[in-house]
Structure formats: C-alpha cells, structure tokens
Design an enzyme around this catalytic site. Structure first.
Site, mmCIF file in Angstrom:
data_model
loop_
_atom_site.group_PDB
_atom_site.id
_atom_site.type_symbol
_atom_site.label_atom_id
_atom_site.label_comp_id
_atom_site.label_asym_id
_atom_site.label_seq_id
_atom_site.Cartn_x
_atom_site.Cartn_y
_atom_site.Cartn_z
ATOM 1 N NE ARG A 66 -2.316 -1.716 3.198
ATOM 2 C CZ ARG A 66 -2.407 -2.878 3.596
ATOM 3 N NH1 ARG A 66 -3.094 -3.626 2.843
ATOM 4 N NH2 ARG A 66 -2.000 -3.315 4.766
ATOM 5 C CD GLU A 103 0.603 -11.735 17.058
ATOM 6 O OE1 GLU A 103 0.199 -11.326 15.909
ATOM 7 O OE2 GLU A 103 0.124 -12.097 18.394
HETATM 8 P P1 AMP Z 1 4.518 -3.350 11.507
HETATM 9 O O1 AMP Z 1 5.605 -4.100 10.918
HETATM 10 O O2 AMP Z 1 4.142 -3.962 12.404
HETATM 11 O O3 AMP Z 1 4.635 -1.704 11.721
HETATM 12 O O4 AMP Z 1 3.294 -3.460 10.270
HETATM 13 C C1 AMP Z 1 3.335 -2.415 9.411
HETATM 14 C C2 AMP Z 1 2.670 -3.384 8.004
HETATM 15 O O5 AMP Z 1 1.682 -4.201 8.237
HETATM 16 C C3 AMP Z 1 2.072 -1.992 7.352
HETATM 17 O O6 AMP Z 1 2.655 -2.468 5.829
HETATM 18 C C4 AMP Z 1 0.823 -2.443 7.127
HETATM 19 O O7 AMP Z 1 0.148 -2.098 6.024
HETATM 20 C C5 AMP Z 1 0.273 -3.745 7.605
HETATM 21 N N1 AMP Z 1 -0.573 -3.433 8.943
HETATM 22 C C6 AMP Z 1 -0.207 -3.947 10.265
HETATM 23 N N2 AMP Z 1 -1.214 -3.818 10.971
HETATM 24 C C7 AMP Z 1 -2.153 -3.483 10.505
HETATM 25 C C8 AMP Z 1 -3.427 -3.043 10.451
HETATM 26 N N3 AMP Z 1 -4.295 -3.008 11.773
HETATM 27 N N4 AMP Z 1 -4.269 -2.463 9.671
HETATM 28 C C9 AMP Z 1 -4.004 -2.676 8.221
HETATM 29 N N5 AMP Z 1 -2.593 -2.807 7.933
HETATM 30 C C10 AMP Z 1 -1.796 -3.252 9.034
#
Ligand code: AMP
Length: 182
Positions: A66, A103
């Site tokens: 995205r 996770e």
């Molecule tokens: P992180 O590495 O945990 O910061 O996760 C970020 C990535 O996961 C991004 O590319 C987001 O598009 C996706 N992502 C994680 N959590 C969500 C959520 N609650 N809603 C939408 N996209 C998420």
C-alpha cells in the site's frame, strides 16, 4: 506543514475499520475507502505534497504494497523518482535484503542495490499506509542506509501509537503520522 483538524477528520472518516481481519483481535485499517473517495484522497495527497516539497528530497520509497499507492503518486507530484521496497523474491535485479520479526516468525523485504543511483547520500522519504510494531519500517530504513542513501523521514497515513513502533523508529529517523490512534 501540519494537517488541519478539518483535513484530518476528512481523512480519518474515510478509513474503514474491519474487525477481526486477517485474524481475531486485529482491527484492520482499510484504506480502499480513502482511495475511492476523491475528496479524502485529494486532501491527503495535497497535504503530503505541501509538506514534502521543501524537504529537498531525491526519492520517495514506498513499502510493499500500500506504500506504493501513496509513494508513487507523491513522487510524481514532487517531480522525483519512486523506489519500491518489496517483499522477498519479487525484484529481478541484484538486491539487498533485511529480515524483521513478525508476531510469529520472520519476514524479509528487499530493494535493488542501485535503486538510489550512483551518488551516495541521496535524500529519501519512506512511506507506508500504517505503522504498527514498526518492524517493517525499521527494516526499510536499514535497507535505505545499506543502499547508500539517507532516510530523511518515515511517513504513515496511520500510526498505531498504542504499540511502541513509532517510538522505536524515532530512535533511527524522523517519523510523521497524519493520524495517530491511541
Ligand atoms: P508493522 O511492521 O508491525 O509496523 O506492520 C506494518 C505493516 O503491516 C504495514 O505495511 C501495514 O500495511 C500492515 N499492517 C499492520 N497492522 C495493520 C492494521 N491493523 N491494519 C492495516 N494494515 C496493517
């Protein structure tokens, strides 16, 4: 350049919360309802353009997938090149890659070794739709550095501030979230 309350509300109201997707306990932030809303998408892109036009950037780098939508549009508005930071195995030329923790398990993102040109120290903005734990963005910032460029800022439409991803990433680079969820 700070987002006005009115602009923030237009963007916030356009994002749809999907409970328990892709699994129980996760509230998924659906930005497709922002993208198909011409007012919200316009307000968002105009704000990003106004904010970053004075940053003296060389590239905008978007995170798979995205981040490509916002990043490619912004790069074109700013008159800059766009660099995709992709999930492992998608880029055809020589890559550098970085693993990060999920996770459960690990994931890996990659960038082309020559993505930011010959000159060292190109100024790069990293963009994605959302920061949660910050693992993806942290790995992206590491890749930009390894490719010889400088990450000037990481920008997200949504920051989940109740997780400590934003704080952790701030130890490495400046971070800007248009909307923060507490
Ligand atoms: P992180 O590495 O945990 O910061 O996760 C970020 C990535 O996961 C991004 O590319 C987001 O598009 C996706 N992502 C994680 N959590 C969500 C959520 N609650 N809603 C939408 N996209 C998420």
């Amino acid at each position: 350049m700070i987002l006005s309350n009115a602009e923030q509300k237009i963007i916030e109201d356009s994002i749809r919360d999907i409970k328990d997707f892709p699994k129980e306990g996760i509230v998924f932030k659906d930005i497709t309802t922002l993208l198909n809303n011409k007012e919200a998408y316009g307000v968002l892109m105009n704000h990003l353009y106004q904010r970053y036009k004075g940053y003296n950037l060389d590239y905008v780098a978007g995170i798979d997938a995205r981040g490509f939508i916002f990043g490619a549009a912004l790069a074109q508005m700013l008159g800059l090149g766009f660099v995709p930071i992709r999930k492992k195995g998608k880029l055809p030329y020589t890559t550098i890659s970085e693993k990060y923790a999920l996770e459960y398990g690990v994931d890996e993102i990659e960038v082309h070794i020559d993505a930011f040109g010959e000159n060292k120290g190109a100024r790069v903005l990293i963009i994605d739709d959302l920061i949660a734990t910050g693992g993806t963005a942290n790995a992206a910032a590491t890749l930009v550095k390894q490719a010889g460029a400088t990450c000037v800022e990481c920008c997200f439409v949504i920051g989940l501030a109740f997780l400590d991803g934003i704080k952790k990433l701030q130890e490495k680079t400046d971070v800007y979230c248009l909307i923060e969820e507490n």
